[in-house]
Design an enzyme around this catalytic site. Sequence first.
Site, short mmCIF file in Angstrom:
data_model
loop_
_atom_site.label_atom_id
_atom_site.label_comp_id
_atom_site.label_asym_id
_atom_site.label_seq_id
_atom_site.Cartn_x
_atom_site.Cartn_y
_atom_site.Cartn_z
CB SER A 132 28.47 39.99 56.48
OG SER A 132 29.34 40.54 55.67
CE LYS A 133 32.62 32.92 59.30
NZ LYS A 133 32.06 31.55 59.32
NE ARG A 134 29.42 37.63 51.99
CZ ARG A 134 28.23 38.49 51.46
NH1 ARG A 134 28.60 39.62 50.96
NH2 ARG A 134 27.23 38.01 52.27
CD GLN A 135 31.85 44.78 54.44
OE1 GLN A 135 32.47 45.72 54.83
NE2 GLN A 135 30.78 45.19 53.74
N GLY A 136 35.09 40.91 57.47
CA GLY A 136 35.96 40.82 58.48
C GLY A 136 35.63 39.79 59.55
#
Length: 476
Positions: A254-258
Site C-alpha cells: 500500500s501507499k502508506r508503506q512506500g
Amino acid sequence: MENGIRVRFAPSPTGYLHVGSLRTALYNYLYARKTGGKFILRIEDTDQSRYIEGAVDNLIRTLKRVDLDYDEGPEKAGEFGPYYQSQRTAIYSRYADELIEKGAAYRCFCTAGDLQKMRERQLAENKDTRYDGRCRNLTEEEINKKLANGDPYVIRLQVPTAGEIIFYDLVRDKVTFPWEMVDDQILIKSDGFPTYHLANVVDDHLMQITHVIRGEEWLSSIPKHLFMYEMLGWKPPKMAHLPLILNPDKSKLSKRQGDVAVEDFLNKGFMPETLLNFIALLGWHAKGDRELFSLKELETEFSLKRISKSGAVFDQEKLKWMNGHYLKHLALEKIADRARKYFLEAEYDISDTEKYEKVISFARERVSLLSEIPEQAEMFYREISFNAEDLDMIGQENSQKIFRFWIMELENKDSWNEQEINDLIKKTSAELEIKGKALYFPLRIALFGSGHGPEIWTLYDILGKEEVLKRLKKLV
Ligand code: GLU
C-alpha cells in the site's frame, strides 16, 4: 465472427498507475503477444465523483514510458470503441432494462435514510449489513406510482438467495460462493450512470473479450458478473485472477508503506526494462530459475499456467539489484541518454560527449539507480575538495616528486594510450623508487579525490591530458 484472443486492461483512472495495475496490464499484454491476440485499453471512468483532471493522460503516458503498447483503445483506431466508458453510458441502460424485463434486476426506491435505518437495525441484530431486498417485492402498481411521482431510484441486480455458484478460474481452479454472501448489486445509480459491475460486463461482452486477467480483489465480484452473463444469454470470458502483491511483512502493498506509483519508480531512476522484468515475476515464474528477461523474451516465455495462487512479495532490494543489472548491461547510449537529465539537474557541463560517455561507462558499474550516476561522476566535473588526510598525503615529499615527474613526462607527448600510461607508472616507480600504495594513492587522490578507485588509466582516459595536468599542477 471468431476474433481470436482478446484481452483488456481496464483501469479506473486514479491519477497514477499503481504497480499492481502495471502487472495486470503487463500480463494481459504478454498473453496477447504470446497468443497473437489483441490487447485493449479501456478506460473505466463512469464514476464521476472520482474524476481526476489529467488522470487518463497520465495513465497513457506511463504505459508509453514503459513501452507497453496496446492495439485498441484511446488514441487508437479500433472497431469496438469508444474505449472510454463515460462515452458509452447510453449502452448500459439498455442492458439494465433488459435485466429488469427478464426479472434479473429491479428498481429500488429506498432513500439514503431508509438504507441508514436498515443498516442500524442489522447492526443491532448482529447481522451482515447489506441491502435486504425489500424493493424486490414492489408491485407493478407501486412502481408505476413512484415513477410517475418522479421518485429517484437505482437499479439493482436480483441475485439468487439460496444455493451456491461454482466457477473455474484459470489461476484458482474451482471456486465456490454461496449466494447468500452475494448482495443485490446496484447496476445503475440514481444519476443514471452505471456502476463498474454492469459497465464491465457489458463492455467485456461487446468488445468480445475472451480472457479477463485482473487482480484477486475482483474475484468476489464474479458471482454477480456470471449471473449477468447468464441472464443476458452471453458466454462469459475465461477468468484469471492474479495473486495479491505484498510487502515483505506480508501485508498488502500500500501507499502508506512506500512507493506504489510506477511514475515514482521511474522518476527515482528505475528503468522500464527493470520494472517490466521485476513486475513480470510478481506472481509468475518461468521454467527453471531464470529471472532476467527482456520484454521480447517475456512475450514468448509467458504462460497463464505458471501464475501462482499465493501472494507475491514486492522486494525492493531485488528491484534495485535488477536495475543495477540493466544499468550495466543495456546499450551505453541508452543509459547515457537516460542519465542526461540527472546531470543537467546537478548542473554538470556535459557538452563534451566523448567524456560524458566515458563517465557513464565508469559510473554505471557502481550504481543501482540512474539518479545515482551523477554522484559517481562528481570528481570528473567538479573541483576536488580534499580532506585533511588527503592534504597530508599530497604534501609529502614522495607525492610531490611523483606529481612533478608526471607533469614533466606528460608534457612531452600529445596523447597517451593505455599501454603508455601503464609504462609511465612503471617508469615512475623505477626512477623514483616508489611503489605500490605509495605511488598509486597520491596519483588517485590528485586525480580522483580518493586513494581507492579505478585504474590510473581510466582516470586519465576520462579526464584527458589537459585536465590531468591541470589537476597535478595545482598541487605542486
Ligand atoms: N476498473 C477496474 C479497476 O480499476 C477494472 C477491474 C477489471 O479488470 O475488471 O481495476
